[in-house]
Scaffold this motif. Structure first.
Motif, short mmCIF file in Angstrom:
data_model
loop_
_atom_site.label_atom_id
_atom_site.label_comp_id
_atom_site.label_asym_id
_atom_site.label_seq_id
_atom_site.Cartn_x
_atom_site.Cartn_y
_atom_site.Cartn_z
N TYR A 31 32.32 63.44 69.08
CA TYR A 31 31.67 62.57 68.10
C TYR A 31 31.25 63.32 66.85
N LYS A 32 31.13 64.67 66.96
CA LYS A 32 30.75 65.43 65.77
C LYS A 32 31.96 65.89 65.00
N LYS A 46 25.46 70.80 57.77
CA LYS A 46 25.94 72.19 57.80
C LYS A 46 27.35 72.29 57.23
N ALA A 47 28.18 71.27 57.58
CA ALA A 47 29.56 71.28 57.07
C ALA A 47 29.57 71.15 55.55
N LYS A 48 28.66 70.26 55.01
CA LYS A 48 28.62 70.07 53.57
C LYS A 48 28.14 71.34 52.87
N ASP A 73 20.61 57.93 71.80
CA ASP A 73 21.33 57.64 70.54
C ASP A 73 20.67 58.35 69.37
N GLU A 74 19.31 58.33 69.38
CA GLU A 74 18.60 58.98 68.28
C GLU A 74 18.90 60.46 68.27
N LYS A 87 24.45 64.82 64.94
CA LYS A 87 25.60 64.57 64.06
C LYS A 87 25.21 64.82 62.61
N ALA A 88 24.01 64.36 62.24
CA ALA A 88 23.56 64.54 60.85
C ALA A 88 23.41 66.03 60.54
N ARG A 89 22.89 66.78 61.51
CA ARG A 89 22.72 68.22 61.30
C ARG A 89 24.07 68.89 61.14
#
Lengths: 201, 390
Positions: A99-100, A188-190, A175-176, A182-184
């Motif tokens: 999912y990531k 990091k990817a950005k 889910d949270e 996922k946001a983290r």
């Protein structure tokens, strides 16, 4: 209370009559009050299960495709920690994205023998990927004694929607947590993708 | 009756009933009250030698439910044997879990947060309530009450099991205590439900007691039967309600004050004669004391964490050493003895089962009584075969 040593004295049976009054109160009371009539006429009536109830494990998948969306990465931690050793995992040879977006292994074989499983929930507690959770279904008897109670990967895979339906609070927390992960990962990817500004210039 | 039927068959010798000196002669009858028996509380066998109906010799035989619990524990991790401890005394899984968690915390020196201690006390006292209630139900069923009081007991037990299910997920095999706390927190909703149960339990106990405490049949069948003198009780290392019914003031909750039992105000009921009736009364009074403890605990429970967030579930390796942890389980003193050699599995894991040790005096209690008293005496010892055989 003291010692009621009335053995040897005249016992007329009056306490037995008082006991019968208790029984009569329970019996006739069951026609009047709901508290005294506690029998549930199973299987026509069923009790609503508690939210936290646990029966046997299942594998969670996100989305619609159960093979692509399965969260399990075949780390085999649940297999090692299971006390009666009822989980059998064989890792896959190739990888698929999770999912990531990272590519992970997946289980080629994931079997749980539910005739051995004792529903202790240790596999759920130690799973680092929230991939295995406890189901609430218990009417699973079968007359196929050679494999009827050996659940393979396709039988164990159930969607996240099912998980949300049976354990709403736990699913909301999971889910949270996963959305946060996922946001983290995306942040990091950005940060790695944008070129670093030159401080000396 | 015709003359033919009155004649004895040809190959049957009628023995004289008394010898020349007037003493009765005959043979002793040996019965195996075998493992399949509705009154032996599980798969338990008693080889009884009877003279008429009086017990002359009694040998308890157990081991029919042996499941290698101690050997299995040597091959799996410390956390992995927690679900197996649920199945020792399967009526009281929460107290079994607590005894094991207490021993491991002693071995590894882990602290326990305060809210977790209060939750443990609440769970243990709820377990004691439902165990004693069901025990009285089984005990009077052995005397012939045909199961109606047992069903009243189970009706109340269902309420307590509902509470256990909402917090831990399973009714009986809770697997709830962890090393350093409990597995998950209780909601304020749960606490309100528990308080409602505790407030209503006193009324149920009054009704339940009215059935038995002054009942003439119970009194005739239990007073003066199965008497254990004080010295025998102490020398045989009995614990629990059997010890207190003989008048010995020893309750592990008051002696060790494990957990936070030092904070609660409760009395320890003692018996006088050591017979079956005293054991029954000690259990009834213990239930009322448990209600007192529960009310205090539910009133005083603080907020906070229930488990150290940095505690490791996997890879838990305590330092080499040994520890013995004990609690006052509903049946007696339940102890765990662990020897660790520094690896992930225990080197030696031993359970001190209260039911097993309380059974060793069964013969002394039953000699001279009738065989139907044997059943009632066994009922008052309060055994669960899962614990006797492990």
């Amino acid at each position: 209370m003291g010692t009621l040593n009335i053995k040897g004295t005249e016992m007329l049976g009056e306490q037995i009559i008082k006991g019968m009054a208790v029984t009569a109160r329970n019996f006739f009371g069951s026609y009047v009050s709901k508290e005294r009539l506690t029998t549930v006429q199973y299987p026509e009536e069923r009790l609503t299960p508690k939210e936290n109830t646990r029966q046997f494990p299942f594998l969670v998948y996100d989305g619609d495709d159960w093979e692509k969306g399965m969260r399990c990465v075949a780390c085999q931690i649940c297999e090692k920690e299971c006390p009666p050793q009822c989980i059998y995992i064989v890792k896959s040879k190739d990888k698929k994205p999770d999912y990531k977006g990272q590519s992970q292994l997946y289980p080629a074989t994931f079997d749980i023998d539910i005739s051995v499983c004792m529903s202790c929930q240790i596999c759920v507690e130690v799973c680092p990927f929230d991939a295995i959770k406890m189901d609430t279904e218990f009417e699973l008897s079968t007359d196929d004694r050679f494999g009827g109670l050996l659940f393979t990967k396709d039988k164990l895979a159930k969607s996240n929607e099912h998980f949300r339906k049976i354990h709403p609070t736990e699913a909301a927390a999971v889910d949270e947590h996963l959305a946060g992960e996922k946001a983290r990962a995306e942040a990091k990817a950005k940060a790695a993708a944008t070129p670093p500004t030159n401080p000396a210039a | 009756m015709s003359a033919v039927a009155a004649m004895p068959p040809k190959n049957y010798e009628i023995l004289p009933k008394t010898s020349e000196t007037g003493e009765p002669i005959g043979e002793l009858l040996e019965i195996s009250m075998g493992p399949h028996h509705p009154s032996t509380h599980g798969v338990f066998r008693m080889d009884v030698v009877l003279d008429g109906e009086t017990v002359v010799k009694l040998k308890p035989v157990f081991g029919y439910l042996h499941r290698n619990h101690e050997k299995i524990a040597e091959n799996i991790s410390y956390l992995g044997s927690m679900p197996y401890t649920d199945r020792l005394d399967y009526f009281c899984s929460m107290t079994n879990n607590w005894a094991y968690a207490l021993t491991v915390e002693k071995l590894a020196g882990l602290p326990v947060p305060e809210r977790a201690e209060y939750i443990r006390v609440i769970m243990a006292e709820l377990t004691r309530l439902q165990n004693h209630t069901c025990l009285i139900g089984f005990f009077v069923q052995d005397m012939g009450a045909l199961g109606t009081p047992l069903m009243y007991a189970f009706r109340e037990r269902e309420k307590i099991l509902d509470l256990f299910e909402s917090v831990s997920g399973a009714r009986m095999m809770c697997n709830y205590m962890r090393f350093g706390g409990v597995r998950c927190d209780v909601t304020p909703d749960w606490l309100a439900q528990a308080k409602q149960l505790v407030d209503g339990y006193g009324k149920f106990l009054d009704e339940f007691e009215a059935l038995f405490t002054e009942n003439e049949i119970v009194l005739a069948r239990t007073q003066g039967i199965g008497v254990l003198p004080r010295e025998l009780v102490v020398n045989a290392s009995l614990t629990g309600p059997m010890l207190r019914a003989a008048g010995v003031n020893y309750d592990v909750r008051k002696v060790d004050k494990y957990g936070i039992y030092g904070r609660f105000d409760f009395k320890v009921p003692l018996g006088e004669h050591g017979d079956i009736y005293d054991r029954y009364m000690v259990r009834v009074l213990e239930m009322r004391e448990s209600l007192k403890i529960l009310q205090q605990a539910l009133r005083d429970i603080p907020s906070g964490p229930v488990m150290d967030p940095k505690a490791k579930l996997r890879g838990f390796r305590p330092k080499a050493g040994e520890a013995y942890g004990r609690i006052e389980a509903p049946k007696g003193e339940l102890g765990f003895y662990l020897i660790s050699d520094g690896s992930a599995n225990p080197y030696r894991y031993r359970v001190r089962p209260p039911s097993f040790i309380n059974l060793t005096v069964l013969e002394d209690m039953c000699l001279g009584h009738r065989i139907s008293d044997t059943v009632v005496i066994l009922g008052s010892v309060d055994i669960v075969l899962g614990e006797v055989d492990r």
